[in-house]
Design a protein around this motif. Structure first.
Motif, PDB file in Angstrom:
ATOM      1  N   ASN A  89       4.036  42.681 -29.672  1.00 52.38           N
ATOM      2  CA  ASN A  89       3.060  43.496 -28.934  1.00 52.38           C
ATOM      3  C   ASN A  89       3.196  43.332 -27.428  1.00 52.38           C
ATOM      4  N   LYS A  90       3.398  42.099 -26.992  1.00 50.53           N
ATOM      5  CA  LYS A  90       3.431  41.837 -25.552  1.00 50.53           C
ATOM      6  C   LYS A  90       4.656  42.448 -24.891  1.00 50.53           C
ATOM      7  N   TYR A  91       5.797  42.316 -25.547  1.00 49.53           N
ATOM      8  CA  TYR A  91       7.035  42.693 -24.875  1.00 49.53           C
ATOM      9  C   TYR A  91       7.574  44.057 -25.298  1.00 49.53           C
ATOM     10  N   SER A  92       6.994  44.655 -26.329  1.00 51.68           N
ATOM     11  CA  SER A  92       7.381  46.021 -26.689  1.00 51.68           C
ATOM     12  C   SER A  92       6.304  47.020 -26.288  1.00 51.68           C
ATOM     13  N   HIS A 129      16.968  34.807 -30.699  1.00 52.79           N
ATOM     14  CA  HIS A 129      16.747  33.719 -29.743  1.00 52.79           C
ATOM     15  C   HIS A 129      18.088  33.285 -29.161  1.00 52.79           C
ATOM     16  N   GLN A 130      18.179  33.264 -27.825  1.00 55.33           N
ATOM     17  CA  GLN A 130      19.399  32.860 -27.144  1.00 55.33           C
ATOM     18  C   GLN A 130      19.106  31.717 -26.176  1.00 55.33           C
ATOM     19  N   THR A 131      19.951  30.686 -26.206  1.00 52.99           N
ATOM     20  CA  THR A 131      19.856  29.619 -25.214  1.00 52.99           C
ATOM     21  C   THR A 131      20.982  29.722 -24.194  1.00 52.99           C
ATOM     22  N   ILE A 138      14.959  50.665 -34.813  1.00 53.13           N
ATOM     23  CA  ILE A 138      15.078  49.214 -34.626  1.00 53.13           C
ATOM     24  C   ILE A 138      14.705  48.884 -33.195  1.00 53.13           C
ATOM     25  N   ILE A 139      13.761  47.970 -33.035  1.00 55.45           N
ATOM     26  CA  ILE A 139      13.322  47.539 -31.701  1.00 55.45           C
ATOM     27  C   ILE A 139      13.823  46.113 -31.475  1.00 55.45           C
ATOM     28  N   PRO A 140      14.892  45.940 -30.691  1.00 50.15           N
ATOM     29  CA  PRO A 140      15.452  44.598 -30.475  1.00 50.15           C
ATOM     30  C   PRO A 140      14.763  43.878 -29.314  1.00 50.15           C
ATOM     31  N   ILE A 141      14.531  42.593 -29.503  1.00 49.76           N
ATOM     32  CA  ILE A 141      13.961  41.756 -28.446  1.00 49.76           C
ATOM     33  C   ILE A 141      14.797  40.481 -28.368  1.00 49.76           C
ATOM     34  N   ILE A 142      15.283  40.169 -27.176  1.00 49.79           N
ATOM     35  CA  ILE A 142      16.010  38.924 -26.963  1.00 49.79           C
ATOM     36  C   ILE A 142      15.073  37.929 -26.292  1.00 49.79           C
ATOM     37  N   LEU A 143      14.842  36.793 -26.945  1.00 49.69           N
ATOM     38  CA  LEU A 143      14.031  35.724 -26.358  1.00 49.69           C
ATOM     39  C   LEU A 143      14.998  34.690 -25.790  1.00 49.69           C
ATOM     40  N   TYR A 144      15.136  34.697 -24.471  1.00 49.93           N
ATOM     41  CA  TYR A 144      16.154  33.873 -23.810  1.00 49.93           C
ATOM     42  C   TYR A 144      15.513  32.668 -23.143  1.00 49.93           C
ATOM     43  N   THR A 145      15.984  31.463 -23.485  1.00 54.93           N
ATOM     44  CA  THR A 145      15.422  30.231 -22.933  1.00 54.93           C
ATOM     45  C   THR A 145      16.501  29.374 -22.280  1.00 54.93           C
ATOM     46  N   GLY A 146      17.479  30.021 -21.668  1.00 51.09           N
ATOM     47  CA  GLY A 146      18.534  29.290 -20.977  1.00 51.09           C
ATOM     48  C   GLY A 146      18.142  28.910 -19.567  1.00 51.09           C
ATOM     49  N   LYS A 147      18.902  28.018 -18.983  1.00 53.49           N
ATOM     50  CA  LYS A 147      18.591  27.512 -17.648  1.00 53.49           C
ATOM     51  C   LYS A 147      18.877  28.555 -16.564  1.00 53.49           C
ATOM     52  N   ARG A 148      20.048  29.215 -16.654  1.00 45.52           N
ATOM     53  CA  ARG A 148      20.393  30.230 -15.666  1.00 45.52           C
ATOM     54  C   ARG A 148      19.692  31.538 -15.976  1.00 45.52           C
ATOM     55  N   LYS A 149      19.355  32.296 -14.937  1.00 37.75           N
ATOM     56  CA  LYS A 149      18.701  33.580 -15.146  1.00 37.75           C
ATOM     57  C   LYS A 149      19.646  34.526 -15.876  1.00 37.75           C
ATOM     58  N   TRP A 150      19.098  35.297 -16.808  1.00 42.36           N
ATOM     59  CA  TRP A 150      19.897  36.246 -17.587  1.00 42.36           C
ATOM     60  C   TRP A 150      20.542  37.265 -16.643  1.00 42.36           C
ATOM     61  N   ASN A 151      21.867  37.395 -16.721  1.00 41.52           N
ATOM     62  CA  ASN A 151      22.571  38.346 -15.858  1.00 41.52           C
ATOM     63  C   ASN A 151      23.535  39.229 -16.643  1.00 41.52           C
ATOM     64  N   GLY A 178      21.610  51.303 -28.119  1.00 43.34           N
ATOM     65  CA  GLY A 178      21.780  49.860 -28.075  1.00 43.34           C
ATOM     66  C   GLY A 178      21.017  49.127 -26.991  1.00 43.34           C
ATOM     67  N   ARG A 179      20.014  49.771 -26.400  1.00 45.05           N
ATOM     68  CA  ARG A 179      19.231  49.077 -25.369  1.00 45.05           C
ATOM     69  C   ARG A 179      18.319  48.035 -26.015  1.00 45.05           C
ATOM     70  N   PHE A 180      18.107  46.925 -25.323  1.00 40.82           N
ATOM     71  CA  PHE A 180      17.195  45.895 -25.838  1.00 40.82           C
ATOM     72  C   PHE A 180      16.444  45.240 -24.686  1.00 40.82           C
ATOM     73  N   ASN A 181      15.368  44.553 -25.022  1.00 38.29           N
ATOM     74  CA  ASN A 181      14.545  43.851 -24.038  1.00 38.29           C
ATOM     75  C   ASN A 181      14.923  42.374 -23.997  1.00 38.29           C
ATOM     76  N   VAL A 182      14.871  41.784 -22.813  1.00 37.28           N
ATOM     77  CA  VAL A 182      15.118  40.347 -22.669  1.00 37.28           C
ATOM     78  C   VAL A 182      13.848  39.671 -22.170  1.00 37.28           C
ATOM     79  N   ILE A 183      13.420  38.636 -22.877  1.00 34.72           N
ATOM     80  CA  ILE A 183      12.318  37.794 -22.419  1.00 34.72           C
ATOM     81  C   ILE A 183      12.960  36.541 -21.837  1.00 34.72           C
TER      82      ILE A 183
END
Length: 316
Positions: free
Chosen positions: A36-39, A82-84, A121-134, A155-160
């Motif tokens: 709900n929050k990110y879509s 989930h991506q680190t 399909i609604i894709p959401i990437i939850l990214y918790t890595g140290k460097r900013k997603w680029n 193929g568009r998706f959201n990154v948290i």
């Protein structure tokens, strides 16, 4: 005591959270909040169900998406990955996942009918890595171009991105996954202990107000215990969580952590002094191994033992 580098603590935490974040998002209440929050939609917990179909084919068996939920009575799917680490192939991977989900539903859809609909399909990437997603979030941005042709949206998706949120924002968020993200922002062991303490108090306070259910709270306690155990040792973790869970966090966790750490280091120092007095270099080696096994950082081991970094790594 000299503290560990941010790089070391961050990588170690993320290794564990590859599995723990999935465990959190297996809870429908947590997944619903994130969706709900990110879509920017508004669905209820009882309106989605876990999609357990084995839609991943052989070519994707090592790339399985983390979590897939389905809107009941509709072919609308929420794919949460989930991506680190930053993955520059992510637009292509998301496209693969989307096509596999679509294929898995084809037996239910008459694609030859004029008004038939393929799944959304609604894709959401939850990214918790140290460097900013680029990395790109849109497959057209990694495709070849030809002048005069306008690409379709595919193929568009959201990154948290964890780097977009402050500790204050993560603490305020009424979800367990945000507290896991808060732990992942820890710069060192003391910071980790402090973050766990304030998160626990926030969850416990809101739990009394029915903001968190027992499943969420138990899952949080279980995951946080494993993180602390991995970083500062099982005995120290048991002492800290005994205070947090059984005694309501009535003690200062940072002071307790420092006391435990200093006690452990003094034990090691006594052992080293005895070993040197007896002329037993092997005793020092065993103590170094013990300290390494108990997640004591290299700088502290150097300070306690008098060994240099090269000698410690040789023992390791």
């Amino acid at each position: 005591m000299q503290e560990e580098s941010e790089e070391y603590i961050y990588c170690s935490i993320n290794n564990y959270h590859d599995k723990s974040m999935r465990s959190i998002l297996d809870i429908k209440k947590e997944a619903t909040k994130l969706i709900n929050k990110y879509s920017k939609i508004n669905i209820k917990e009882d309106e989605i169900e876990k999609y357990n179909s084995s839609f991943i084919n052989i070519s994707l068996k090592n790339k399985e998406a983390d979590i897939v939920y389905k809107l009941k009575n509709k072919n609308i799917f929420f794919l949460i990955e989930h991506q680190t680490k930053i993955d520059y192939s992510m637009p292509f991977r998301i496209l693969e996942y989307e096509m596999e989900i679509i294929r898995s539903t084809m037996s239910e859809i008459n694609v030859y009918k004029k008004d038939s609909k393929i799944p959304l399909i609604i894709p959401i990437i939850l990214y918790t890595g140290k460097r900013k997603w680029n990395a790109q979030t849109y497959i057209k941005d990694i495709q070849e171009k030809i002048e005069g042709y306008e690409e379709i949206e595919l193929g568009r998706f959201n990154v948290i991105d964890i780097n977009d949120y402050s500790k204050k924002e993560l603490l305020k968020e009424e979800s367990i996954y945000s507290k896991i993200m808060l732990a992942e922002k820890s710069k060192n062991k003391r910071d980790l202990v402090r973050n766990i303490e304030i998160s626990y108090k926030e969850i416990n306070k809101k739990s009394n107000n029915k903001k968190y259910n027992n499943e969420q709270k138990e899952r949080y306690n279980s995951i946080m215990y494993e993180i602390v155990k991995d970083k500062i040792g099982e005995k120290s973790a048991e002492k800290i969580f005994d205070i947090l869970i059984n005694k309501g966090g009535e003690k200062d966790m940072l002071a307790l952590y420092d006391t435990i750490t200093n006690e452990n280091i003094e034990i090691y120092r006594k052992g080293i002094r005895r070993g040197r007095k007896a002329g037993k270099s092997q005793t020092i080696k065993e103590i170094v191994k013990n300290m390494l096994n108990n997640k004591i950082n290299i700088e502290t081991i150097m300070k306690v033992t008098g060994l240099n970094e090269k000698e410690i790594y040789k023992i390791k």
